[in-house]
Design a protein around this motif. Structure first.
Motif, PDB file in Angstrom:
ATOM      1  N   ALA A 215      -2.614  10.231  10.311  1.00 30.43           N
ATOM      2  CA  ALA A 215      -1.587  10.824  11.167  1.00 30.43           C
ATOM      3  C   ALA A 215      -1.244   9.907  12.332  1.00 30.43           C
ATOM      4  O   ALA A 215      -0.065   9.705  12.652  1.00 30.43           O
ATOM      5  N   THR A 216      -2.250   9.337  12.974  1.00 30.80           N
ATOM      6  CA  THR A 216      -2.002   8.486  14.142  1.00 30.80           C
ATOM      7  C   THR A 216      -1.186   7.259  13.762  1.00 30.80           C
ATOM      8  O   THR A 216      -0.226   6.892  14.456  1.00 30.80           O
ATOM      9  N   ASP A 217      -1.530   6.598  12.658  1.00 34.52           N
ATOM     10  CA  ASP A 217      -0.801   5.402  12.220  1.00 34.52           C
ATOM     11  C   ASP A 217       0.660   5.729  11.926  1.00 34.52           C
ATOM     12  O   ASP A 217       1.562   4.978  12.314  1.00 34.52           O
ATOM     13  N   LEU A 218       0.885   6.853  11.255  1.00 39.37           N
ATOM     14  CA  LEU A 218       2.255   7.210  10.902  1.00 39.37           C
ATOM     15  C   LEU A 218       3.056   7.642  12.130  1.00 39.37           C
ATOM     16  O   LEU A 218       4.242   7.326  12.253  1.00 39.37           O
ATOM     17  N   ARG A 219       2.421   8.347  13.040  1.00 39.39           N
ATOM     18  CA  ARG A 219       3.110   8.736  14.274  1.00 39.39           C
ATOM     19  C   ARG A 219       3.540   7.506  15.065  1.00 39.39           C
ATOM     20  O   ARG A 219       4.659   7.446  15.589  1.00 39.39           O
ATOM     21  N   GLY A 271       1.836   8.525   0.585  1.00 34.86           N
ATOM     22  CA  GLY A 271       0.792   9.268  -0.113  1.00 34.86           C
ATOM     23  C   GLY A 271       1.298  10.603  -0.609  1.00 34.86           C
ATOM     24  O   GLY A 271       0.562  11.585  -0.636  1.00 34.86           O
ATOM     25  N   CYS A 272       2.547  10.632  -0.998  1.00 35.88           N
ATOM     26  CA  CYS A 272       3.225  11.877  -1.353  1.00 35.88           C
ATOM     27  C   CYS A 272       3.885  11.709  -2.718  1.00 35.88           C
ATOM     28  O   CYS A 272       4.574  10.709  -2.958  1.00 35.88           O
ATOM     29  N   ALA A 273       3.731  12.682  -3.589  1.00 28.97           N
ATOM     30  CA  ALA A 273       4.240  12.557  -4.945  1.00 28.97           C
ATOM     31  C   ALA A 273       5.760  12.634  -5.020  1.00 28.97           C
ATOM     32  O   ALA A 273       6.348  12.219  -6.021  1.00 28.97           O
ATOM     33  N   LEU A 274       6.412  13.183  -3.988  1.00 32.52           N
ATOM     34  CA  LEU A 274       7.867  13.369  -4.023  1.00 32.52           C
ATOM     35  C   LEU A 274       8.280  14.126  -5.277  1.00 32.52           C
ATOM     36  O   LEU A 274       9.278  13.812  -5.917  1.00 32.52           O
ATOM     37  N   ASN A 275       7.489  15.144  -5.628  1.00 30.58           N
ATOM     38  CA  ASN A 275       7.732  15.883  -6.859  1.00 30.58           C
ATOM     39  C   ASN A 275       8.840  16.915  -6.683  1.00 30.58           C
ATOM     40  O   ASN A 275       9.497  16.990  -5.644  1.00 30.58           O
ATOM     41  N   MET A 276       9.016  17.741  -7.692  1.00 29.36           N
ATOM     42  CA  MET A 276      10.150  18.673  -7.671  1.00 29.36           C
ATOM     43  C   MET A 276       9.999  19.713  -6.568  1.00 29.36           C
ATOM     44  O   MET A 276      10.996  20.247  -6.071  1.00 29.36           O
ATOM     45  N   TRP A 277       8.753  20.016  -6.165  1.00 28.99           N
ATOM     46  CA  TRP A 277       8.546  21.000  -5.106  1.00 28.99           C
ATOM     47  C   TRP A 277       8.889  20.392  -3.746  1.00 28.99           C
ATOM     48  O   TRP A 277       9.591  21.002  -2.944  1.00 28.99           O
ATOM     49  N   LEU A 312       2.682  -0.514  -3.566  1.00 30.72           N
ATOM     50  CA  LEU A 312       1.270  -0.267  -3.857  1.00 30.72           C
ATOM     51  C   LEU A 312       0.458  -0.634  -2.625  1.00 30.72           C
ATOM     52  O   LEU A 312       0.380  -1.807  -2.248  1.00 30.72           O
ATOM     53  N   GLY A 313      -0.146   0.372  -2.009  1.00 33.66           N
ATOM     54  CA  GLY A 313      -0.949   0.103  -0.815  1.00 33.66           C
ATOM     55  C   GLY A 313      -1.496   1.380  -0.222  1.00 33.66           C
ATOM     56  O   GLY A 313      -0.905   2.462  -0.357  1.00 33.66           O
ATOM     57  N   ASP A 314      -2.616   1.264   0.435  1.00 40.15           N
ATOM     58  CA  ASP A 314      -3.190   2.374   1.178  1.00 40.15           C
ATOM     59  C   ASP A 314      -2.219   2.775   2.290  1.00 40.15           C
ATOM     60  O   ASP A 314      -1.587   1.921   2.925  1.00 40.15           O
ATOM     61  N   VAL A 315      -2.080   4.060   2.543  1.00 38.81           N
ATOM     62  CA  VAL A 315      -1.116   4.527   3.539  1.00 38.81           C
ATOM     63  C   VAL A 315      -1.415   3.947   4.916  1.00 38.81           C
ATOM     64  O   VAL A 315      -0.516   3.439   5.603  1.00 38.81           O
ATOM     65  N   GLY A 316      -2.670   4.010   5.325  1.00 33.56           N
ATOM     66  CA  GLY A 316      -3.021   3.483   6.642  1.00 33.56           C
ATOM     67  C   GLY A 316      -2.802   1.988   6.753  1.00 33.56           C
ATOM     68  O   GLY A 316      -2.242   1.489   7.745  1.00 33.56           O
ATOM     69  N   ALA A 321       0.354  -2.430   8.819  1.00 27.96           N
ATOM     70  CA  ALA A 321       0.966  -3.736   8.539  1.00 27.96           C
ATOM     71  C   ALA A 321       2.435  -3.744   8.941  1.00 27.96           C
ATOM     72  O   ALA A 321       2.934  -4.709   9.537  1.00 27.96           O
ATOM     73  N   VAL A 322       3.142  -2.664   8.619  1.00 27.39           N
ATOM     74  CA  VAL A 322       4.556  -2.583   8.987  1.00 27.39           C
ATOM     75  C   VAL A 322       4.703  -2.494  10.499  1.00 27.39           C
ATOM     76  O   VAL A 322       5.601  -3.107  11.090  1.00 27.39           O
ATOM     77  N   ALA A 323       3.816  -1.747  11.158  1.00 29.51           N
ATOM     78  CA  ALA A 323       3.875  -1.633  12.618  1.00 29.51           C
ATOM     79  C   ALA A 323       3.670  -2.987  13.284  1.00 29.51           C
ATOM     80  O   ALA A 323       4.338  -3.325  14.272  1.00 29.51           O
TER      81      ALA A 323
END
Length: 551
Positions: A215-219, A271-277, A312-316, A321-323
Motif C-alpha cells: 500500500a505504501t509503495d503504491l500510494r 497484482g490484480c486479475a482485471l477479471n470480469m468482476w 512481469l514483476g513483483d508489485v512492490g 522502480a518506477v518511482a
C-alpha cells in the motif's frame, strides 16, 4: 502421545511445521488425523476444532489471508477430505497459502471404505497434491509442501498415510526455508511504464490481492503521478484513509467510481486479475484507455482479458522502480488529482453518500438502511466477513473497514455457505478487532454447523443474517414469470435458533430494533450476538444485475 524416545512421522510433521512458522491449525479430528493433530498441538501450534471439515478449511483459509502467513487444516482420510473440497477449491482459486494435512489409507488397504483417489481429488479443484512418503523423507516432504504453499501461494494437500504416520522417525531441525527474492521488472518495462504515467492525464491504479503488502509503495507512486486509487473486492480497505481513494472497482463500485475509472486514459492493475468482476465484463475500461497489468506470475498476465502492456514483476519492486525512475526524470503532477475530482470524492466516494429510495415496509427493512445503520454503530476497528448471495454487496460496500486486514472475502469459488467459517478464521487472526459475519439466510443455514463453534471459542462476534427467505440471487435471476417454489422458503427464525445456542439475539425489522445491538456493544460482549434482519426485496441487487448482464 509419543514419548521423547519414540518419535513418529506424525511428530516430525508437526514439529517441522511449527519450526517453519505455522501459527494455527484447524480441523475435525478423526482416527486418521488424531496423531498428526496432537503432534501439532504438542509442538505448540494452536489448534481450533471445528464442527465440519468444510468449515475448518475455510477458517484456515481466512486465517492465512488475515495474517499473511501459512495456515494448516487437518482432515480424516476419505470422507474428511471430500467434506472439505469446497473450502479447498476456494483456497486454491484464491491462491491462499494453505496446507491441508489429509490422512490417507494405507497402500495395501485397497478395500477400505475410506479409500478414494486423494491426489486426484486435490488436483481436480486446483490444489497441489503432495505426500509424506516415509520416515526418511518426512522432513523434506513437509518442507517442500510448506515452501510450495508460502512461496507459490498455493493450497497444498499433503497426504499422510496412517500407517506411515505411526512409523518411528528421527527428528532433526528442518533446513531453513528462505523466502525467494521478489521478481524485479525488466528495466525496459520500468521505463515504458514511467513513460506511460508521464504522458497520462487521468491515470487510475487498481490494486488486487497481490498488492496487499505494498500500500505504501503504491500510494507514494500514485501521489507523484497524480493517479487515483481503487482496489478489487478482495483488497478492499487497502487505501481506506487515502483522500484519493475511490473504493472498490467492479460490481460494488459507486456511481462516482464507475465514472472516474471509465474516464481513465491509463488503467494499471497491480497484482490484480482485471477479471470480469473487477472490470464489469470490460465495461469499466474506457474507449482508447491503455491497460497495464503488473504481476509476478507469467500465467496471470492477460489471463482474463487482453491488456495493452504486460509487466512481469513483483508489485512492490515494480512500484519502487518506477518511482525511482520518475524521481530522476519527472516532476510531480496533479493529473487526475484536480480540485474538482477531490470535491467529488469527498461528496460521493462511499455508498453511504449515495441517495436511494427506501424500500422498507412495516415488517421489512431495506438492506441499505440496515447496512448504513450498522456502519454507524459498529466500532471502526472491525474485521468483516461476507458470504455469497444477492445481499453480499450491501455489507461489502456499506461497511467501512480500517485496512486490508479488515475485510475477508472468500468468493473466488462463489460458494454460498462459507461466510460464518470465514468470520471465525478472520476473528482468530485479528483478535483485537470486532468480527462481523454478514450472511444471507441460505448461507447461514448451509454454514450452521459452525454457529456452536463461535460460542465455544468465546468469540465476541456480530452475526447479521440478511434474511429474505430465499436464494435471492436466483429469485431475481429467474424472474417473476418463473416458478420460484424451488428458491423461496418459509422464514427461518434465526434469532430463536441462535438464542438456543447461547447467543444474544434479536429480530430486526427496523432501525429501532438495533437497540439490542447497542446494548450488546456497550458490554460486556461475553457472548456473540445474532441479528435476524428481515430485509425488503431489492428487485435484484445492482451488482447482481451487472453479473447477469447479457452480452
Amino acid at each position: 502421545m509419543t514419548s521423547a524416545n519414540h518419535t513418529t512421522v506424525a511428530d516430525v510433521v508437526g514439529r517441522t511445521l511449527q519450526r517453519l512458522g505455522v501459527g494455527a491449525a484447524f480441523g475435525v479430528v478423526g482416527s486418521g488425523n488424531f496423531q498428526v493433530t496432537n503432534a501439532l498441538r504438542a509442538a505448540g501450534v494452536a489448534f481450533y476444532p471445528a464442527r465440519h471439515e468444510g468449515g475448518a478449511t475455510t477458517m484456515a483459509d481466512a486465517y492465512a489471508r488475515m495474517t499473511d502467513g501459512v495456515a494448516v487444516v487437518t482432515l480424516h482420510q476419505g470422507c474428511g477430505l471430500t467434506n472439505a473440497l469446497t473450502g479447498i477449491g476456494e483456497a486454491a482459486k484464491s491462491r491462499t497459502p494453505l496446507i491441508v494435512l489429509a490422512a490417507d489409507t494405507p497402500g495395501d488397504a485397497v478395500r477400505s471404505n475410506f479409500r478414494v483417489a486423494q491426489d486426484a481429488l486435490a488436483a481436480a479443484v486446483g490444489a497441489v497434491p503432495e505426500r509424506v512418503y516415509g520416515p526418511a523423507s518426512a522432513i523434506a516432504d513437509t518442507v517442500r509442501a510448506f515452501r510450495t504453499a508460502r512461496d507459490d501461494g498455493r493450497c497444498v494437500v499433503l497426504n499422510l498415510p496412517i500407517d506411515i504416520q505411526a512409523l518411528p522417525a528421527a527428528w532433526d531441525t528442518p533446513p531453513v526455508a528462505p523466502t525467494p527474492h521478489p521478481v524485479r521488472p525488466a528495466d525496459s518495462d520500468t521505463d515504458r511504464l514511467t513513460d506511460l504515467l508521464r504522458n497520462s492525464e487521468r491515470p487510475v491504479f487498481v490494486a488486487g490481492r497481490g498488492a496487499r503488502r505494498y500500500a505504501t509503495d503504491l500510494r507514494q507512486l500514485a501521489a507523484s503521478a497524480g493517479a487515483l486509487l481503487a482496489t478489487s473486492a478482495v483488497a478492499n480497505g487497502l487505501f481506506h484513509d487515502d483522500p484519493w481513494s475511490i473504493g472498490i472497482s467492479g460490481g460494488f463500485a459507486t456511481p462516482l467510481a464507475v465514472e472516474l475509472i471509465r474516464d481513465a486514459d491509463l488503467l494499471i492493475g497491480w497484482g490484480c486479475a482485471l477479471n470480469m468482476w473487477t472490470m464489469r465484463h470490460g465495461r469499466l475500461i474506457g474507449d482508447g484507455a491503455t491497460v497495464v497489468q503488473v504481476d509476478n506470475e507469467v500465467s496471470a498476465l492477460g489471463a482474463h482479458r487482453n491488456v495493452s502492456i504486460e509487466i512481469l514483476g513483483d508489485v512492490g519492486e515494480t512500484a519502487r522502480a518506477v518511482a525511482a525512475a520518475w524521481k530522476k526524470e519527472s516532476a510531480e503532477s496533479n493529473r487526475y488529482r484536480t480540485d474538482d475530482v477531490r470535491a467529488r470524492i469527498v461528496a460521493g466516494a462511499r455508498w453511504t453518500q449515495v441517495a436511494f429510495d427506501d424500500l422498507s415496509t412495516s415488517d421489512r427493512i431495506d438492506p441499505r438502511v440496515l447496512s448504513i445503520a450498522l456502519d454507524r454503530m459498529l466500532p471502526e476497528q472491525r474485521v468483516v466477513a461476507v458470504d455469497s448471495g444477492n445481499f453480499m454487496g450491501y455489507p461489502s460496500a456499506y461497511l467501512a473497514v480500517p485496512d486490508q486486514f479488515g475485510f475477508c472475502f472468500t468468493q473466488a469459488f462463489q460458494s454460498v455457505g462459507l461466510g460464518l467459517a470465514t468470520a471465525i478464521g478472520a476473528a482468530l487472526a485479528q483478535p483485537d478487532r470486532l468480527p462481523i459475519a454478514a450472511l444471507g439466510d441460505g448461507g447461514a443455514l448451509m454454514g450452521s454447523s459452525e454457529f456452536e463453534t463461535v460460542v465455544r471459542l468465546g468469540l465476541p462476534m456480530v452475526v447479521v443474517v440478511y434474511n429474505d427467505s430465499a436464494y435471492g440471487a436466483e429469485v431475481h435471476h429467474f424472474g417473476a414469470d418463473s416458478d420460484l417454489a424451488t428458491v423461496q422458503f418459509p422464514t427461518t427464525d434465526f434469532a430463536a435458533m441462535a438464542a438456543g445456542m447461547g447467543y444474544a439475539a434479536a429480530t430486526v425489522r427496523s432501525v429501532a430494533d438495533l437497540d439490542r445491538l447497542g446494548q450488546w456493544l456497550a458490554g460486556p460482549r461475553d457472548r456473540p450476538i445474532l441479528l435476524d434482519a428481515r430485509i425488503a426485496s431489492d428487485g435484484g441487487a445492482w451488482w447482481l444485475q451487472e453479473a447477469f448482464h447479457k452480452h
